[in-house]
Write a protein that holds these residues in place. Structure first.
Motif, short mmCIF file in Angstrom:
data_model
loop_
_atom_site.label_atom_id
_atom_site.label_comp_id
_atom_site.label_asym_id
_atom_site.label_seq_id
_atom_site.Cartn_x
_atom_site.Cartn_y
_atom_site.Cartn_z
N UNK A 1 0.84 -1.20 0.00
CA UNK A 1 0.00 0.00 0.00
C UNK A 1 0.87 1.25 0.00
N UNK A 2 1.93 1.23 0.79
CA UNK A 2 2.87 2.36 0.88
C UNK A 2 3.45 2.66 -0.50
N UNK A 3 3.88 1.62 -1.18
CA UNK A 3 4.47 1.79 -2.52
C UNK A 3 3.48 2.46 -3.47
N UNK A 4 2.23 2.04 -3.42
CA UNK A 4 1.23 2.59 -4.33
C UNK A 4 0.85 4.02 -3.95
N UNK A 5 0.92 4.33 -2.65
CA UNK A 5 0.70 5.72 -2.22
C UNK A 5 1.75 6.62 -2.86
N UNK A 6 3.00 6.14 -2.89
CA UNK A 6 4.06 6.97 -3.44
C UNK A 6 3.94 7.16 -4.94
N UNK A 7 3.09 6.39 -5.58
CA UNK A 7 2.82 6.58 -7.00
C UNK A 7 1.63 7.51 -7.22
N UNK A 8 1.04 8.02 -6.13
CA UNK A 8 -0.05 8.97 -6.25
C UNK A 8 -1.41 8.34 -6.44
N UNK A 9 -1.55 7.04 -6.16
CA UNK A 9 -2.83 6.36 -6.37
C UNK A 9 -3.80 6.67 -5.23
N UNK A 10 -5.08 6.75 -5.56
CA UNK A 10 -6.12 6.94 -4.57
C UNK A 10 -6.43 5.62 -3.88
N UNK A 11 -7.24 5.66 -2.84
CA UNK A 11 -7.62 4.42 -2.16
C UNK A 11 -8.31 3.45 -3.10
N UNK A 12 -9.20 3.98 -3.94
CA UNK A 12 -9.92 3.14 -4.89
C UNK A 12 -8.96 2.47 -5.87
N UNK A 13 -7.99 3.25 -6.36
CA UNK A 13 -7.02 2.70 -7.31
C UNK A 13 -6.11 1.68 -6.65
N UNK A 14 -5.74 1.93 -5.39
CA UNK A 14 -4.92 0.96 -4.66
C UNK A 14 -5.71 -0.34 -4.47
N UNK A 15 -6.99 -0.21 -4.14
CA UNK A 15 -7.84 -1.38 -3.97
C UNK A 15 -7.92 -2.22 -5.23
N UNK A 16 -8.05 -1.54 -6.37
CA UNK A 16 -8.12 -2.25 -7.65
C UNK A 16 -6.79 -2.95 -7.95
N UNK A 17 -5.69 -2.28 -7.63
CA UNK A 17 -4.37 -2.84 -7.90
C UNK A 17 -4.10 -4.09 -7.06
N UNK A 18 -4.57 -4.05 -5.81
CA UNK A 18 -4.27 -5.15 -4.88
C UNK A 18 -5.44 -6.10 -4.67
N UNK A 19 -6.57 -5.82 -5.35
CA UNK A 19 -7.76 -6.66 -5.25
C UNK A 19 -8.29 -6.73 -3.81
N UNK A 20 -8.35 -5.55 -3.18
CA UNK A 20 -8.92 -5.45 -1.84
C UNK A 20 -9.91 -4.29 -1.81
N UNK A 21 -10.75 -4.24 -0.79
CA UNK A 21 -11.78 -3.21 -0.71
C UNK A 21 -11.21 -1.86 -0.28
N UNK A 22 -11.97 -0.79 -0.56
CA UNK A 22 -11.56 0.55 -0.13
C UNK A 22 -11.39 0.61 1.39
N UNK A 23 -12.29 -0.06 2.10
CA UNK A 23 -12.23 -0.06 3.56
C UNK A 23 -10.93 -0.70 4.05
N UNK A 24 -10.54 -1.80 3.41
CA UNK A 24 -9.29 -2.46 3.79
C UNK A 24 -8.10 -1.58 3.49
N UNK A 25 -8.14 -0.88 2.36
CA UNK A 25 -7.06 0.04 2.01
C UNK A 25 -6.94 1.12 3.08
N UNK A 26 -8.07 1.71 3.47
CA UNK A 26 -8.06 2.76 4.49
C UNK A 26 -7.45 2.26 5.79
N UNK A 27 -7.77 1.01 6.14
CA UNK A 27 -7.22 0.43 7.37
C UNK A 27 -5.71 0.32 7.28
N UNK A 28 -5.21 -0.16 6.14
CA UNK A 28 -3.76 -0.29 5.96
C UNK A 28 -3.08 1.08 5.98
N UNK A 29 -3.70 2.06 5.31
CA UNK A 29 -3.12 3.41 5.28
C UNK A 29 -3.05 3.98 6.69
N UNK A 30 -4.13 3.85 7.44
CA UNK A 30 -4.16 4.37 8.81
C UNK A 30 -3.08 3.72 9.66
#
Length: 228
Positions: free
Chosen positions: A160-189
């Motif tokens: 998730x950290x790596x994808x943040x550094x590429x400027x991806x949004x939570x939704x885009x990170x979720x699509x990249x990693x095949x996880x939900x937006x809620x799960x992404x938010x949890x990892x980011x937090x």
């Protein structure tokens, strides 16, 4: 909850335009204005706005120093910088100062409004274009050692950290990693908490100041023990 906004710009017409624009939003209120950095610092201390919409180039005290002073007094302040893409050095300095995002003065109204809501919600607003410039800038600098807290991040948090550094949004990170937006938010937090960072902007600065990721990488670098 109403988003309380402080608008700071040395041009009265610009301030008036932002006030009129935000006044049409039911969840926003412009609580004060400022024409220079000194006024920004004073008004921020007096009104405690949720978001400070601030120009960089201003008389008496510029937006960069104003941001530093505001954040020194209140670490929870959220500053949204008004800028243009040709001011790269200011962008880097604003990130270092703790700015949470950037918008262009000629952005469409809906983008500006969305930016205010994004920053008010505790997130950072960095477009892929700005992120790319940040990467290019920091990869030319002397690298610092990563904090030891990086070793506490899980493999998924590093992804998730790596994808943040590429400027991806939570939704885009979720699509990249095949996880939900809620799960992404949890990892980011969690990763922000572990690294003691305010938001994505600080995460990106940390990643490229330390060389934690290369711009060309698609996976995080391996740690000395061979893990990720």
């Amino acid at each position: 909850m109403t988003i309380r906004v402080l608008v700071v710009d040395d041009q009265s017409m610009v301030r008036a335009g932002f006030r009129l624009l935000l006044a049409d939003e039911p969840d926003m209120e412009v609580v004060a204005e400022g024409s220079n950095g000194l006024e920004a610092v004073a008004q921020a201390a007096r009104f405690h706005p949720n978001v400070i919409l601030m120009d960089i180039r201003m008389p008496e005290l510029d937006g960069l120093e104003a941001a530093r002073r505001i954040l020194a007094a209140d670490a929870s302040a959220r500053i949204l910088i008004l800028t243009t893409f040709d001011l790269d050095d200011y962008v880097y300095q604003a990130l270092r100062a703790g700015a949470s995002g950037f918008v262009l003065k000629d952005d469409p109204p809906e983008q500006l409004i969305a930016a205010v809501r994004t920053v008010a919600g505790g997130d950072a607003l960095l477009s892929p274009a700005i992120t790319k410039r940040v990467i290019q800038h920091f990869t030319r600098l002397h690298r610092e050692a990563p904090p030891k807290a990086v070793d506490t991040l899980t493999t998924r948090e590093m992804d998730v950290f790596r994808l943040i550094t590429r400027g991806l949004s939570n939704a885009e990170i979720g699509q990249e990693l095949f996880i939900s937006d809620t799960t992404v938010k949890t990892h980011v937090t969690r990763l922000l908490q572990k690294l003691d960072l305010r938001d994505r902007a600080q995460a990106i600065v940390l990643a490229y100041q330390t060389g934690l990721f290369d711009a060309s990488e698609t996976r995080p670098r391996e740690r000395p023990d061979g893990s990720r």
